[in-house]
Design an enzyme around this catalytic site. Structure first.
Site, PDB file in Angstrom:
ATOM      1  N   ARG A 164      55.876 -71.236   4.800  1.00  0.00           N
ATOM      2  CA  ARG A 164      55.365 -71.837   3.552  1.00  0.00           C
ATOM      3  C   ARG A 164      53.557 -72.482   3.553  1.00  0.00           C
ATOM      4  NH1 ARG A 164      56.033 -74.263  -1.281  1.00  0.00           N
ATOM      5  NH2 ARG A 164      56.904 -76.501  -0.938  1.00  0.00           N
ATOM      6  N   THR A 215      60.272 -70.486  -9.248  1.00  0.00           N
ATOM      7  CA  THR A 215      60.270 -69.481  -8.174  1.00  0.00           C
ATOM      8  C   THR A 215      61.304 -68.581  -7.811  1.00  0.00           C
ATOM      9  OG1 THR A 215      59.595 -71.799  -6.900  1.00  0.00           O
ATOM     10  CG2 THR A 215      60.999 -70.506  -5.774  1.00  0.00           C
ATOM     11  N   THR A 268      57.752 -68.413  -3.458  1.00  0.00           N
ATOM     12  CA  THR A 268      57.498 -69.141  -4.855  1.00  0.00           C
ATOM     13  C   THR A 268      55.126 -69.170  -4.496  1.00  0.00           C
ATOM     14  OG1 THR A 268      57.521 -70.942  -6.082  1.00  0.00           O
ATOM     15  CG2 THR A 268      56.848 -71.658  -4.240  1.00  0.00           C
ATOM     16  N   ASN A 308      55.239 -71.371  -7.189  1.00  0.00           N
ATOM     17  CA  ASN A 308      55.410 -72.912  -7.519  1.00  0.00           C
ATOM     18  C   ASN A 308      55.686 -72.714  -8.504  1.00  0.00           C
ATOM     19  OD1 ASN A 308      55.619 -75.781  -6.958  1.00  0.00           O
ATOM     20  ND2 ASN A 308      53.897 -76.527  -7.327  1.00  0.00           N
ATOM     21  N   ASP A 331      52.882 -80.063  -4.440  1.00  0.00           N
ATOM     22  CA  ASP A 331      54.460 -80.820  -3.657  1.00  0.00           C
ATOM     23  C   ASP A 331      53.664 -81.652  -2.809  1.00  0.00           C
ATOM     24  OD1 ASP A 331      55.895 -79.054  -5.178  1.00  0.00           O
ATOM     25  OD2 ASP A 331      56.456 -77.214  -3.457  1.00  0.00           O
ATOM     26  N   GLY A 349      63.828 -73.511  -8.940  1.00  0.00           N
ATOM     27  CA  GLY A 349      64.235 -74.206  -9.576  1.00  0.00           C
ATOM     28  C   GLY A 349      63.465 -75.877  -9.677  1.00  0.00           C
TER      29      GLY A 349
END
Ligand code: DON
Length: 602
Positions: free
Chosen positions: A138, A411, A429, A431, A453, A504
């Site tokens: 991430r 994503t 992703t 985003n 996020d 999603g």
């Protein structure tokens, strides 16, 4: 249907974290009176669709679509070229992990809305011997990030967490793929990056990409460096055109030749930092040089005898799904009928409670103390679900967080199984579709807008309407909480059974969970489980969302009569890539028709 009913509709446990858990354990026997733990017999599923699953009449996807089947390896991604690259790797003798690395780089070229080297993601693996792992690559907040960086002088949220240079976290994908290769690679790194370089030198545009670029035409025109790549001559390339990305080909060549140094240091790093300086961004050379991935213990839990392995924080996916599953396990969903109002009511009530906890307590475990064990415990789930009543919706406002601590579809997910039985699920992703909309000039790739996020203003919704808390506030170096849920399921005999996941935004967790319920509770085949209409609830806003024409009006009315508010989406939700292992070992796959991906096997 039966549910233990507590005296109050709110099960908000008070006190500090450990006290909370102790209280949960102490209350469990009282609240559990009359309930079963719910290990009901699993349904055996095979290639045939279930004839008794009624999709609504005007639902657009078929209940009896044929899965793609193959004896050895299978790749399912959102894009034909990326799937082809993965299959080539498997056919050349590579493993599912080799293929996953090659697919990741290929998606960065052929699916620029979400595939990336300027973003991050999560990889869940299950080896043929049953060992599992979870790789967290991430993005991280740059060192100069701070809590209120997206608020204006009046304390109001701006759009800078979504659009432009300040929206980007430090990308993790290249280091993630490198770490995956260090641990699992059997083919050379160069061989796995090479197909992406060749695609970046030019490929023929197919319908999926042409549609995506066309629908994002206006946002791709905002920044010159993005315009130059994606709107050559002012227009997006059309079906049949050759799309060339020479800057990206050079960046990928540096990555092929120098490994992560080809991205985090040297020329690519210089280009990223220059782009930041041009547009008021804050990612520095030091941020890039400092970027690290994390191998984490996957979240593993059982649901009706199936073992589910999914992503732990900094993704919320696995833990939230575990809580939902544990709350629901005592209810026999199959007996209620698929997409009956009774079944949807129960799922939604479980989801509301699970999302309330997700939004409040989950965040980067390297930065904040999170009550993960409690969230995964069946005892807590029993208490959390104990105030669900069969015939009345609990308003979200009455569902406080139960734990305390001290539409775009851009994503992308892919699933791979190889001939040995190794399985990989990856969700990655930048985003939003096309991320921050900023392309690094001279390097040819888009940067993410993952900073959105975080809870840029705790207690206020982000672009997915998620209302998240202090735990997920911005701090330098911290990872923003994700909903991405790459997941591998083993059957009650411990054999590989199902690989699944989706994009999603906030709906990722409920969509992934529904594919599992569809096969485990209802015995759907893989195609049916993917094609079935989906519903969603995320605690706040207090609304059940359903896909366009995805629920019969009688079911909508019955849910409204229980006090639910429903909203029909204009379009569809998610883009699942799922592979099921049939009892004879055949790999059966279905790529979601919602975005038009491809599954191929050998
Ligand atoms: O990590 C997350 O949860 C989000 N950044 C995912 C974004 C996403 O799925 C966008 N597409 N719908």
């Amino acid at each position: 249907m039966s549910a233990a009913e507590p005296s109050s509709s709110r099960v908000a446990l008070s006190g500090r974290r450990l006290l909370t858990f102790a209280l949960a354990l102490a209350l469990a026997p009282v609240l559990l009176a009359g309930c079963e733990s719910g290990e009901s017999m699993p349904v055996t599923t095979d290639a045939a669709p279930r004839a008794d699953i009624p999709f609504p009449e005007d639902w657009r996807f078929s209940a009896d679509a044929e899965p793609v089947t193959a004896a050895e390896g299978m790749v399912s991604t959102t894009d034909y070229y990326a799937t082809r690259v993965g299959l080539d790797v498997l056919e050349a003798g590579g493993t599912a992990m080799d293929a996953a690395i090659a697919v990741s780089f290929a998606l960065a070229v052929v699916n620029p809305a979400a595939g990336n080297i300027g973003g991050g993601g999560f990889m869940v693996t299950r080896l043929a011997d049953g060992q599992t792992s979870a790789l967290d690559y991430r993005e991280k907040a740059p060192a100069a990030a701070h809590r209120d960086m997206y608020l204006d002088e009046d304390g109001e949220l701006t759009d800078r967490s979504i659009l432009g240079h300040l929206a980007s976290g430090v990308p993790g994908t290249v280091m993630g793929m490198w770490e995956a290769h260090q641990r699992y690679g059997t083919l050379s790194w160069e061989e796995l990056v090479q197909p992406a370089i060749e695609l970046a030198e030019g490929f023929e545009v197919r319908d999926r990409l042409a549609r995506s670029l066309r629908s994002s035409r206006r946002s791709l025109a905002i920044y010159e460096s993005t315009r130059e790549v994606f709107l050559p001559d002012g227009e997006p390339p059309e079906v049949g055109d050759t799309f060339r990305q020479p800057d990206l080909a050079r960046t990928l060549t540096r990555i092929r030749d120098q490994g992560p140094d080809g991205f985090y240091r040297g020329e690519t790093a210089d280009l990223i930092v220059a782009e930041m300086e041009r547009g008021g961004g804050i990612i520095s050379h030091q941020d890039l040089a400092d970027y690290e991935t994390a191998w984490r213990d996957p979240v593993t839990f059982t649901y009706r005898g199936y073992t589910i392995t999914s992503m732990p924080p900094s993704s919320s996916g696995g833990a939230t799904m575990a809580l939902m599953a544990h709350i629901l396990e005592k209810h026999d969903l199959a007996a209620l009928g698929w997409h009956s109002d009774d079944m949807i009511h129960l799922m939604v009530e479980a989801w509301k409670r699970a999302y309330a906890d997700r939004n409040q307590v989950l965040a980067d475990p390297d930065y904040v103390d999170i009550p993960l064990e409690e969230m995964l415990s069946r005892d807590y789930a029993r208490i959390r679900g104990a105030d669900i009543t069969p015939d009345r919706a609990t308003p979200s406002d009455d569902i406080g967080p139960g734990l305390e601590v001290g539409e775009s579809t851009e994503t992308t997910h892919y699933s791979i199984v190889d001939r040995h039985g190794n399985a990989v699920a990856v969700t990655t992703t930048i985003n939003s579709g096309y991320g921050s909309k900023v392309t690094v000039a001279g390097a040819g790739f888009l940067l993410n807008n993952e900073m959105d996020d975080f809870a840029a203003k705790p207690g206020f919704p982000n672009q997915f309407g998620l209302v998240q808390g202090e735990q997920n506030a911005i701090e330098p170096g911290k990872r923003m909480l994700s909903a991405m849920t790459p997941t591998v399921v083993a059957d009650p005999d411990g054999e590989l059974f199902f690989v699944t996941g989706t994009p999603g935004g906030s709906t990722i967790i409920t969509t992934t969970f529904q594919t599992i319920v569809n096969v485990v509770d209802f015995g759907m085949n893989v195609s049916q489980s993917v094609n079935a209409p989906r519903v969603h609830h995320q605690h706040l806003p207090d609304q059940i969302y359903f896909e366009n024409s995805g629920l019969r009006s009688a079911v909508v009315e019955a849910l409204e009569a229980r006090g639910h508010t429903l909203q029909e989406r204009g379009g569809t939700s998610g883009d699942v890539q799922a592979i099921m292992i049939l009892p004879d070992g055949t790999r059966a796959a279905h790529s979601d028709p919602r975005l038009g991906g491809t599954a191929l096997g050998h």
